[in-house]
Motif scaffolding. Structure first.
Motif, short mmCIF file in Angstrom:
data_model
loop_
_atom_site.label_atom_id
_atom_site.label_comp_id
_atom_site.label_asym_id
_atom_site.label_seq_id
_atom_site.Cartn_x
_atom_site.Cartn_y
_atom_site.Cartn_z
N PRO A 8 1.87 3.35 7.55
CA PRO A 8 3.33 3.48 7.50
C PRO A 8 4.06 2.98 8.75
O PRO A 8 5.12 2.35 8.64
CB PRO A 8 3.56 4.98 7.29
CG PRO A 8 2.31 5.47 6.66
CD PRO A 8 1.21 4.61 7.20
N ASP A 9 3.50 3.23 9.93
CA ASP A 9 4.19 2.79 11.15
C ASP A 9 4.21 1.27 11.27
O ASP A 9 5.22 0.69 11.69
CB ASP A 9 3.57 3.43 12.39
CG ASP A 9 2.09 3.09 12.57
OD1 ASP A 9 1.36 3.00 11.56
OD2 ASP A 9 1.66 2.92 13.73
N ILE A 10 3.16 0.61 10.85
CA ILE A 10 3.11 -0.85 10.88
C ILE A 10 4.05 -1.41 9.81
O ILE A 10 4.78 -2.40 10.06
CB ILE A 10 1.68 -1.37 10.67
CG1 ILE A 10 0.74 -0.86 11.76
CG2 ILE A 10 1.65 -2.89 10.58
CD1 ILE A 10 1.11 -1.30 13.16
N LYS A 12 6.76 -0.06 8.73
CA LYS A 12 8.13 0.10 9.22
C LYS A 12 8.48 -0.96 10.26
O LYS A 12 9.56 -1.55 10.23
CB LYS A 12 8.34 1.49 9.81
CG LYS A 12 9.78 1.71 10.30
CD LYS A 12 9.99 3.10 10.81
CE LYS A 12 11.39 3.38 11.29
NZ LYS A 12 12.24 2.26 11.62
N ARG A 13 7.56 -1.21 11.18
CA ARG A 13 7.80 -2.25 12.18
C ARG A 13 8.00 -3.61 11.53
O ARG A 13 8.88 -4.39 11.92
CB ARG A 13 6.63 -2.30 13.17
CG ARG A 13 6.58 -1.11 14.10
CD ARG A 13 5.34 -1.13 14.96
NE ARG A 13 5.30 -2.32 15.81
CZ ARG A 13 4.22 -2.69 16.49
NH1 ARG A 13 3.11 -1.98 16.43
NH2 ARG A 13 4.26 -3.77 17.24
#
Length: 74
Positions: A8-10, A12-13
């Motif tokens: 999820p963090d990747i 979003k980025r």
């Protein structure tokens, strides 16, 4: 066709980058693969070579055998 599941963090980025630059997420995924595929292939090949059976020689032995790094010889 390629489908990727990203953390999820990747994700979003990547979404943020695509939105800010007006490019697609696919564009950046493709660019990252093109940029790093050679490195990944080199790493895989190096790991494969290390796992193969065969004689190994230390750096010190190579220097001694071939006289590498000697300043006293011309």
């Amino acid at each position: 066709m390629l489908a990727l599941r990203l953390p999820p963090d990747i994700e979003k980025r990547l979404d943020d980058l695509a939105r800010r630059t007006g490019r697609t997420k696919s564009y950046y995924a493709r660019e990252a693969l093109i940029e790093h595929l050679d490195d990944l292939e080199d790493i895989y090949l190096a790991q494969q070579r290390v796992e193969e059976n065969g004689p190994r020689i230390s750096l010190d032995d190579m220097i001694e055998k071939y006289g590498l790094g000697r300043d006293d010889e011309t």
